[in-house]
Design a protein around this motif. Structure first.
Motif, mmCIF file in Angstrom:
data_model
loop_
_atom_site.group_PDB
_atom_site.id
_atom_site.type_symbol
_atom_site.label_atom_id
_atom_site.label_comp_id
_atom_site.label_asym_id
_atom_site.label_seq_id
_atom_site.Cartn_x
_atom_site.Cartn_y
_atom_site.Cartn_z
ATOM 1 N N TYR A 23 56.927 52.969 42.365
ATOM 2 C CA TYR A 23 57.104 52.171 43.570
ATOM 3 C C TYR A 23 57.707 50.796 43.315
ATOM 4 N N SER A 24 57.832 50.399 42.059
ATOM 5 C CA SER A 24 58.345 49.070 41.763
ATOM 6 C C SER A 24 59.060 49.068 40.425
ATOM 7 N N ASN A 25 60.166 48.360 40.362
ATOM 8 C CA ASN A 25 60.891 48.225 39.098
ATOM 9 C C ASN A 25 60.213 47.219 38.181
ATOM 10 N N GLU A 26 59.383 46.374 38.769
ATOM 11 C CA GLU A 26 58.703 45.350 37.984
ATOM 12 C C GLU A 26 57.321 45.853 37.606
ATOM 13 N N SER A 27 56.954 45.701 36.350
ATOM 14 C CA SER A 27 55.618 46.105 35.926
ATOM 15 C C SER A 27 54.898 44.946 35.258
ATOM 16 N N ASN A 28 55.351 43.710 35.513
ATOM 17 C CA ASN A 28 54.731 42.558 34.884
ATOM 18 C C ASN A 28 53.716 41.881 35.798
ATOM 19 N N TYR A 29 53.215 42.604 36.783
ATOM 20 C CA TYR A 29 52.198 42.037 37.652
ATOM 21 C C TYR A 29 51.166 43.087 38.028
ATOM 22 N N LEU A 30 50.039 42.602 38.496
ATOM 23 C CA LEU A 30 48.938 43.437 38.970
ATOM 24 C C LEU A 30 48.686 43.075 40.433
ATOM 25 N N ILE A 31 47.852 43.853 41.095
ATOM 26 C CA ILE A 31 47.480 43.578 42.480
ATOM 27 C C ILE A 31 45.980 43.281 42.516
ATOM 28 N N LEU A 32 45.636 42.113 43.042
ATOM 29 C CA LEU A 32 44.249 41.740 43.270
ATOM 30 C C LEU A 32 43.955 42.062 44.731
ATOM 31 N N TYR A 46 45.363 41.565 49.857
ATOM 32 C CA TYR A 46 45.812 41.758 48.486
ATOM 33 C C TYR A 46 46.896 40.749 48.142
ATOM 34 N N ALA A 47 47.062 40.539 46.842
ATOM 35 C CA ALA A 47 48.072 39.590 46.373
ATOM 36 C C ALA A 47 48.556 40.025 45.003
ATOM 37 N N PRO A 48 49.863 39.957 44.785
ATOM 38 C CA PRO A 48 50.364 40.223 43.433
ATOM 39 C C PRO A 48 50.004 39.053 42.517
ATOM 40 N N VAL A 49 49.622 39.370 41.292
ATOM 41 C CA VAL A 49 49.275 38.359 40.295
ATOM 42 C C VAL A 49 49.980 38.756 39.007
ATOM 43 N N ASP A 50 50.714 37.826 38.403
ATOM 44 C CA ASP A 50 51.388 38.197 37.162
ATOM 45 C C ASP A 50 50.363 38.362 36.042
ATOM 46 N N ILE A 51 50.682 39.230 35.101
ATOM 47 C CA ILE A 51 49.743 39.600 34.042
ATOM 48 C C ILE A 51 49.323 38.398 33.196
ATOM 49 N N PRO A 52 50.241 37.506 32.776
ATOM 50 C CA PRO A 52 49.791 36.345 32.001
ATOM 51 C C PRO A 52 48.772 35.479 32.761
ATOM 52 N N ALA A 53 48.965 35.296 34.065
ATOM 53 C CA ALA A 53 48.016 34.510 34.857
ATOM 54 C C ALA A 53 46.657 35.204 34.916
ATOM 55 N N MET A 54 46.656 36.518 35.076
ATOM 56 C CA MET A 54 45.394 37.264 35.130
ATOM 57 C C MET A 54 44.688 37.200 33.781
ATOM 58 N N ASN A 55 45.443 37.292 32.683
ATOM 59 C CA ASN A 55 44.835 37.173 31.355
ATOM 60 C C ASN A 55 44.187 35.802 31.183
ATOM 61 N N LEU A 56 44.841 34.759 31.681
ATOM 62 C CA LEU A 56 44.297 33.407 31.608
ATOM 63 C C LEU A 56 42.950 33.329 32.339
ATOM 64 N N ILE A 57 42.893 33.889 33.532
ATOM 65 C CA ILE A 57 41.657 33.879 34.313
ATOM 66 C C ILE A 57 40.572 34.692 33.614
ATOM 67 N N MET A 58 40.926 35.851 33.082
ATOM 68 C CA MET A 58 39.949 36.722 32.414
ATOM 69 C C MET A 58 39.358 36.060 31.162
ATOM 70 N N ARG A 59 40.099 35.139 30.574
ATOM 71 C CA ARG A 59 39.595 34.419 29.401
ATOM 72 C C ARG A 59 38.858 33.136 29.794
ATOM 73 N N GLY A 60 38.578 32.968 31.084
ATOM 74 C CA GLY A 60 37.816 31.818 31.539
ATOM 75 C C GLY A 60 38.665 30.647 31.989
ATOM 76 N N GLY A 61 39.962 30.833 32.135
ATOM 77 C CA GLY A 61 40.848 29.761 32.582
ATOM 78 C C GLY A 61 40.605 29.396 34.035
ATOM 79 N N ASP A 62 41.145 28.279 34.443
ATOM 80 C CA ASP A 62 40.974 27.772 35.796
ATOM 81 C C ASP A 62 41.856 28.545 36.775
ATOM 82 N N PRO A 63 41.266 29.276 37.719
ATOM 83 C CA PRO A 63 42.073 30.050 38.674
ATOM 84 C C PRO A 63 42.804 29.179 39.693
ATOM 85 N N ALA A 64 42.485 27.895 39.763
ATOM 86 C CA ALA A 64 43.149 27.010 40.720
ATOM 87 C C ALA A 64 44.641 26.871 40.423
#
Length: 157
Positions: A23-32, A46-64
């Motif tokens: 469904y998408s040519n881009e695979s560098n994002y996830l859907i929250l 729902y919102a698309p979130v790029d994978i690096p940003a999601m990894n940052l949040i999963m490691r305890g980074g600031d979601p703001a």
């Protein structure tokens, strides 16, 4: 990829979804996605979130610092499914309804769709281009058609 239930109904949840490459040519994002339903209706946001940003949040980074452009829809009933008639009798196509006969008043649903779109215009007084309006119109139309198809498919199942 992840599913967190909110309450007893498994439909009320927050999910992290992978994007299907069909469904998408881009695979560098996830859907929250957040889903919720109760007797008053259902909603999905729902919102698309790029994978690096999601990894940052999963490691305890600031979601703001993660930009989210939410999209969503709500489906509400068109009225009560059944209610008692209030007058003594009504003639309806050869049938009589009495004060203790239920009559159907709601035959559908109200669908509300919302999109938040980021525009590249930096000048507050700038006008939105016709191409942008056409793109958003196509996106809303396609979303409504998919929701309608899913509801029709569910109704026939």
């Amino acid at each position: 990829m992840a599913h967190i239930a909110k309450g007893q109904d498994p439909a009320n949840s927050i999910s992290l979804l992978g994007v299907n490459p069909l469904y998408s040519n881009e695979s560098n994002y996830l859907i929250l996605q957040e889903s919720y339903r109760d007797v008053s209706g259902s909603l999905v946001i729902y919102a698309p979130v790029d994978i690096p940003a999601m990894n940052l949040i999963m490691r305890g980074g600031d979601p703001a610092y993660v930009a989210l452009l939410p999209v969503g829809f709500a489906i509400l009933p068109d009225g009560p499914e059944n209610r008692n008639a209030t007058t003594a009798s009504h003639g309806t196509a050869g049938a009589q309804l009495t004060s203790d006969s239920p009559r159907r008043t709601g035959h559908g649903s109200l669908l509300t769709v919302a999109f938040q779109v980021l525009l590249a215009e930096t000048i507050p007084s700038a006008r939105i281009s016709p191409e942008c309006v056409a793109t958003v119109t196509k996106l809303i139309s396609a979303t409504v058609q998919r929701i309608e198809a899913a509801l029709m498919q569910r109704e026939t199942a």
